[in-house]
Enzyme design. Structure first.
Site, short mmCIF file in Angstrom:
data_model
loop_
_atom_site.label_atom_id
_atom_site.label_comp_id
_atom_site.label_asym_id
_atom_site.label_seq_id
_atom_site.Cartn_x
_atom_site.Cartn_y
_atom_site.Cartn_z
N HIS A 521 0.81 -1.23 0.00
CA HIS A 521 0.00 0.00 0.00
C HIS A 521 0.84 1.28 0.00
CE1 HIS A 521 0.36 0.08 4.54
NE2 HIS A 521 0.37 1.38 4.28
N ASP A 571 -0.73 -7.44 1.58
CA ASP A 571 -0.11 -6.11 1.51
C ASP A 571 1.42 -6.21 1.61
OD1 ASP A 571 0.33 -3.40 1.60
OD2 ASP A 571 -0.49 -3.11 3.62
N SER A 698 4.46 1.89 8.33
CA SER A 698 3.98 0.90 7.35
C SER A 698 5.13 0.30 6.56
CB SER A 698 3.03 1.57 6.35
OG SER A 698 1.75 1.62 6.89
#
Ligand SMILES: *[C@@H]1O[C@H](CO)[C@@H](O)[C@H](O)[C@H]1NC(C)=O
Ligand SMILES: *[C@@H]1O[C@H](CO)[C@@H](O)[C@H](O)[C@H]1NC(C)=O
Ligand SMILES: *[C@@H]1O[C@H](CO)[C@@H](O)[C@H](O)[C@H]1NC(C)=O
Length: 773
Positions: A521, A571, A698
């Site tokens: 992402h 992801d 992330s």
């Protein structure tokens, strides 16, 4: 009354219990009268009993003189006996005579040189200086820097370079052609360590190692030992490393058969090593063993403690065949060993070597072919003093014969004998003949005390020189950016500029020299590899990316029709770098699941290791401790955060279940379709609070440390229910609330994707070796 002479000594005290029929058994004790020392003090290893050692202590930069230690004899007297002149005192440490420079001058000229005295060296015209132009006398009795040498500027036809004359030494011989021989001796009161004689070889190198003149009070610093022993032992470890390795030039060195390594550790626990030092010496041995194991080698160990007798803590014969002793067991046995100084009055150094010789003989007899492949490393800790069993020189010669098998030339490299001289008084003359002598390698070290020894082993095996081992790291940091980097050397930062001009930041991890693993992402489908900037290390920008590879099943809009705005299954993404990064202590890949490299890090040996076995080790508990890295904006520093994976059914259900109440579109009915089995869950307050991930985290690694020195990545940080760090990731170590959860992609669930790219065997980079199943 044959003892009457002794008994009449006023210094001796008597304890004479009477035993019926046996006669008189007497114990004479020593005494402390007039034993004090000016400027310092002493300790006793066994009070005033027979066999006790009086150890003198002086402040830094001073040494006890004339005696370093005294031994309490059976007769109740000290050896050596104290004298009125010279009076026992603390003397300032001296360095050996530097006025030995040929074809140059040394300033200032003094009779003696003491701690902190500085000397400078200049060559006569027509000569130029190699080595140090100025040296300072250090507290360990050595000059700083290297031996200064004045060599002729021109006209030299010598094959070898002038090797100079070390401080405190005399040299005979002054021609440096092929086969010319130089011999050295040291001034009175100094011992020669290194080579007494050196011969100029055709290659232009001198045989042997530079001789050094040591006083009894001269010691090696931890740094000196680290450098010399570290490079030698590394050599042995790399020979034994069971996996393919890639050197700095990217060449692949394949070791067909795992080299075999036997390490024999023998520690002198006689009175000659003070009791309080024993624990420290034991810790040093443990450190050495743990450190060695982090190199993916599993040597066989023989560990003995010796005094008048040999106590075998670990028998190498137990290791042979498949009966490998796990490291934990070896450490456990070491821990449980009780030190008892009372039994030990003698020191039988020879018996210790004989024990090792015997163990070798058994191995050789059982399987000579195997024995021939084994590299034997003997590491002794002793002060070199012995009063029983005779000199070990003959036994050491037999050990050499056993390994050389009449082929010294070829087989010399299969044997290393190291001695660490530890103790208040070290008998150099007795130790030097025992150790291995090899060009430019040191095998004998003098350590001031066991504390120094422990410090030394902490540093001894420098990870920076080892390439090809994933997840290896320093296991401590001091809160500075540099040391944090060495603890997490795989950490990468990703700056990405999208086509629309907006930018995003993510974290990633170096998984091979060519690839960064991160979250999918972080990218939009139209992103270009050349707009990505990867930073590893403090300011080290990697040369650029050539490819972004998203997991094929990743589709953020995949469940839009079901009311799920963002869907994060699969992801994960890989960034292929344009070229390999150089491995160093600051930059090294992390281990990832289901690879042979990780099996080695987990010390799983054998062909049949499965991915499942790795998973069972890494996800052993229903609550599994993991860590990830957050950037602390306030401190401008990376920091480690800790959390617990909720793995067991009920715990996991409770963990993920919360998403259904917190996230728009997720209901108890579609929960398991959104938070699929591919996610790992952390957060909440049960049973303890976790740290939470923040936005910029992330793509970062969720990792587990295995033993003390290896790290394995088990997940990739993906998404969370609550943004508890509103100002980006400014509030580091933000703690989880009742209703906050973080979800991470479980790497065990995306192995085929990782294997396809990282295990590509036809590529121009070194692939990872994935397990068959
Ligand atoms: C003994 O001497 C050492 C070094 O000079 C000093 O640190 C220590 O405090 C002294 N101990 C006693 C009991 O005087
Ligand atoms: C050398 O050291 C001694 C002892 O500290 C000191 O007295 C002397 O002045 C020093 N000599 C020089 C030239 O610095
Ligand atoms: C593997 O490497 C070869 C050679 O570079 C390349 O052509 C191929 O596309 C790679 N395979 C994958 C799955 O990336």
């Amino acid at each position: 009354m044959e003892f009457s002479v002794l008994w009449s000594l006023s210094v001796a005290l008597l304890i004479c219990p009477l035993y019926m029929g046996v006669g008189v058994l007497c114990e004479v004790t020593c005494n402390e009268e007039r034993m004090d020392m000016e400027g310092g003090n002493y300790t006793l290893t066994k009070k005033l009993e027979y066999g006790s050692i009086m150890i003198y202590h002086c402040p830094e930069g001073y040494y006890p003189y004339p005696a370093l230690t005294r031994l309490c004899l059976k007769s109740g007297t000290w050896k050596p006996a104290p004298r009125r002149r010279p009076l026992q005192q603390c003397k300032m440490v001296e360095c050996p005579n530097p006025l030995v420079l040929e074809s140059g001058s040394v300033l200032p000229v003094q009779m003696q040189y003491f701690v902190n005295n500085k000397t400078t060296y200049e060559c006569y015209s027509g000569y130029s200086l190699r080595g140090s132009a100025s040296r300072v006398c250090q507290a360990n009795g050595k000059w700083s820097g290297g031996t200064p040498i004045c060599s002729r500027d021109s006209g030299s036809e010598d094959r070898c370079a002038d090797p100079g004359i070390p401080a405190g030494a005399r040299r005979s011989g002054s021609s440096f052609g092929i086969d010319d021989k130089l011999s050295y001796r040291c001034d009175e009161g100094l011992h020669l360590l290194g080579s007494k004689a050196r011969v100029c070889q055709e290659s232009g190198q001198w045989t042997g190692t530079e001789p050094k003149c040591y006083y009894k009070h001269t010691y090696d610093t931890a740094l000196e030992i680290t450098e010399a022993f570290g490079s030698a032992i590394r050599e042995s470890l790399q020979l034994a490393a069971p996996i393919d390795d890639t050197d700095q030039e990217g060449k692949k060195i394949t070791i067909d058969k795992a080299g075999k390594l036997n390490i024999y550790i023998a520690m002198d626990i006689s009175d000659s090593i003070a009791e309080e030092e024993f624990d420290k010496a034991r810790n040093a041995v443990k450190k050495l063993i743990i450190k060695v194991s982090s190199f993916s080698v599993s040597p066989n160990y023989e560990i003995i403690f010796f005094a008048s007798d040999v106590l075998e803590v670990v028998n190498i014969i137990d290791f042979s065949g498949d009966k490998r002793k796990p490291l934990e067991e070896v450490l456990d046995v070491l821990d449980k060993f009780k030190y008892d100084a009372r039994d030990n009055v003698g020191t039988n150094l020879n018996l210790a070597f004989k024990t090792i010789l015997e163990r070798m003989a058994i191995q050789k007899q059982r399987n000579e072919m195997l024995f021939m492949e084994v590299h034997h490393v003997l590491i002794f800790f002793t002060d070199g003093a012995y009063n029983m069993g005779g000199s070990p020189e003959n036994t050491v010669a037999k050990i050499r014969e056993a390994v050389h098998m009449n082929n010294k030339e070829e087989r010399d490299k299969y044997l290393d004998v190291y001695v660490f001289g530890v103790g208040s008084e070290i008998f150099d003359e007795d130790i030097v003949p025992l150790v291995t002598k090899r060009n430019d390698e040191r095998h004998y070290f003098k350590v001031k005390n066991a504390i120094e020894l422990e410090k030394t082993f902490d540093e001894i095996i420098d990870e920076s020189k080892i390439v090809g081992l994933c997840g290896l790291h320093r296991n401590y940091d001091s809160g500075t950016a540099d040391t944090i980097r060495q603890r997490y050397p795989w950490m990468a930062r990703i700056d990405n500029t999208h086509e629309d001009g907006t930018a995003s930041k993510c974290m990633g991890s170096l998984v091979t020299r060519r690839f960064i693993l991160t979250a999918a992402h972080c990218f939009k489908f139209e992103d270009k590899a050349d707009k990505i900037r990867v930073t590893i290390g403090k300011n080290q920008v990697v040369k650029g990316a050539s490819r972004i590879i998203l997991h094929p099943d990743y589709n953020i809009n995949g469940k839009k029709n079901d009311g799920i705005k963002e869907f994060y299954d699969y992801d994960v993404a890989l960034i292929q770098l344009k070229e390999d990064v150089d491995i160093s202590i600051n930059i090294r890949p992390i281990c990832i699941p289901c690879t042979k490299e990780t099996s080695a890090a987990l010390r799983l040996v054998g062909e049949a290791i499965t991915c499942k076995q790795q998973e069972q080790i890494l996800f052993k508990n229903s609550l599994e401790e993991v860590s990830f890295i957050s950037y602390d904006k306030k401190e401008q520093m990376d920091q480690r955060s800790d959390a617990k994976l909720k793995l067991q059914h009920q715990l996991r259900d409770n963990c993920i279940g919360l998403a259904a109440t917190q996230v728009e579109g997720i209901t108890p009915l579609n929960l398991k379709d959104v938070v699929t089995d591919n996610f790992l869950c952390t957060g909440g307050k049960q049973p303890t609070r976790d740290n939470v991930a923040c936005k910029g985290d992330s793509g970062g690694a969720v990792f587990k440390d295995y033993d003390e020195y290896r790290t394995i990545q088990v997940g990739v940080i993906s998404w969370g229910t609550n943004d508890l760090c509103p100002g980006g990731n400014s509030d580091v170590k933000q703690e989880s609330s009742e209703n906050s959860r973080d979800f991470h992609i479980n790497l065990f669930k995306v192995v085929p994707f990782l294997k396809k790219y990282l295990g590509n065997e036809t590529s121009d980079f070194q692939p990872l070796e994935f397990l068959e199943n």
